[in-house]
Enzyme design. Structure first.
Site, mmCIF file in Angstrom:
data_model
loop_
_atom_site.group_PDB
_atom_site.id
_atom_site.type_symbol
_atom_site.label_atom_id
_atom_site.label_comp_id
_atom_site.label_asym_id
_atom_site.label_seq_id
_atom_site.Cartn_x
_atom_site.Cartn_y
_atom_site.Cartn_z
ATOM 1 N N PRO A 114 0.894 -1.429 -0.005
ATOM 2 C CA PRO A 114 0.188 0.044 0.047
ATOM 3 C C PRO A 114 0.807 1.247 0.004
ATOM 4 O O PRO A 114 0.835 1.887 0.961
ATOM 5 C CB PRO A 114 -0.754 -0.178 1.277
ATOM 6 C CG PRO A 114 0.054 -0.828 2.452
ATOM 7 C CD PRO A 114 0.896 -2.012 1.392
ATOM 8 N N CYS A 115 1.260 1.773 -1.265
ATOM 9 C CA CYS A 115 2.240 3.015 -1.182
ATOM 10 C C CYS A 115 1.327 4.035 -1.185
ATOM 11 O O CYS A 115 1.816 5.165 -0.957
ATOM 12 C CB CYS A 115 2.963 2.741 -2.497
ATOM 13 S SG CYS A 115 2.381 2.526 -3.843
ATOM 14 N N HIS A 116 -0.103 3.972 -1.490
ATOM 15 C CA HIS A 116 -0.886 4.910 -1.360
ATOM 16 C C HIS A 116 -1.098 5.483 0.065
ATOM 17 O O HIS A 116 -1.631 6.580 0.257
ATOM 18 C CB HIS A 116 -2.298 4.741 -1.931
ATOM 19 C CG HIS A 116 -2.845 3.381 -1.207
ATOM 20 N ND1 HIS A 116 -2.629 2.261 -1.653
ATOM 21 C CD2 HIS A 116 -3.958 3.318 -0.374
ATOM 22 C CE1 HIS A 116 -3.396 1.185 -0.857
ATOM 23 N NE2 HIS A 116 -3.979 2.060 -0.118
#
Length: 282
Positions: free
Chosen positions: A247-249
């Site tokens: 989950p780079c977001h």
């Protein structure tokens, strides 16, 4: 190349997001009736569509999509990665309570740029528009979203990451993992992390961020034992090939600004809003 031509729910969300942003910049809020009219739908149909996609009312969802939502998350849902790991948040709060099994490519294998690696790929519908998913026999190695970049750019992006690999279009071969990844089944999603050692460390830290929470680039740098490498961490976050599952977001700036997102900021905001609303609706 069989690219999903449209994802009805996400396209409505994308249009609604633009309307909400424009209203917010003008210091206004849109009523259900006004927002539904701009989507050319009846209020009742629009309400049902929103609720089926995100689990809360359009009014509540507007609050999650508001430009200040990231700052609110930073105040209220900031995740100290060491603490999250200590209390098991990274395990119990993963995406849809789904079990993720993952392994990483060795540095020697990574240096070969994918030589000898067979990668299967296919286009799939996701809650966030058309998704290009790639996987080896060990697990998903890439997910890209084409809603903002377009299908051709997404494909070129993914192919360029492992230039020496062989690529085979075979969506059926990877469909069970994809269905688990997007919550369509309760199966296991297996990941195969292909990256340099530093990148792998950063992506491991991202996997520890619970759903509905955020952290900062500097926090990630601290978590991997290299607090001065904030810029390098940001680069590694941006190079994450497995969007959504790694989950780079959920990585944002200390100021609460979203920062960048490889597949477009509207997609990042939709990802965060969707997760926040789902977490609160439980």
């Amino acid at each position: 190349m069989n690219v999903p031509s449209n994802n009805y729910h996400f396209q409505v969300m994308r249009r609604a997001l633009d309307e909400i942003d424009a209203a917010a910049e003008a210091g206004e809020a849109l009523s259900l009736e006004a927002l539904a009219a701009r989507m050319q739908m009846s209020p009742a149909h629009f309400q049902r569509l929103f609720s089926s996609w995100v689990g809360v009312s359009p009014k509540r969802y507007q609050q999650y999509l508001a430009l200040g939502q990231a700052k609110a998350m930073l105040r209220e849902r900031f995740t100290t990665l060491e603490a999250a790991d200590a209390v098991g948040l990274s395990g119990s709060s993963r995406l849809h309570d789904m079990f993720l099994r993952w392994e990483a490519m060795t540095p020697g294998e990574y240096a070969k740029s994918g030589a000898g690696l067979e990668i299967f790929w296919g286009w799939f519908e996701s809650p966030f528009g058309p998704a290009l998913v790639m996987a080896t026999e060990k697990g998903i190695c890439g997910i890209g979203f084409a809603a903002e970049t377009g299908a051709e750019a997404a494909m070129e992006d993914m192919l360029s990451r492992w230039p020496e690999a062989s690529f085979t279009e075979d969506p059926m071969a990877i469909r069970p993992w994809v269905q688990a990844a997007f919550g369509e089944t309760t199966g296991e999603a297996r990941l195969f992390l292909i990256g340099a050692p530093f990148q792998i460390k950063v992506w491991e830290a991202l996997l520890a961020i619970p759903t509905g929470h955020v952290t900062t680039y500097s926090e990630i740098a601290d978590a991997i034992g290299n607090p001065r490498a904030v810029r390098a961490v940001g680069t590694a976050v941006g190079r994450n090939p497995i969007s959504w599952l790694i989950p780079c977001h959920r990585a944002i700036r200390k100021s609460g600004a979203l920062g960048g997102y490889h597949w477009g900021l509207p997609v990042k905001r939709a990802l965060l809003a969707w997760e926040s609303a789902r977490a609160d609706a439980r």
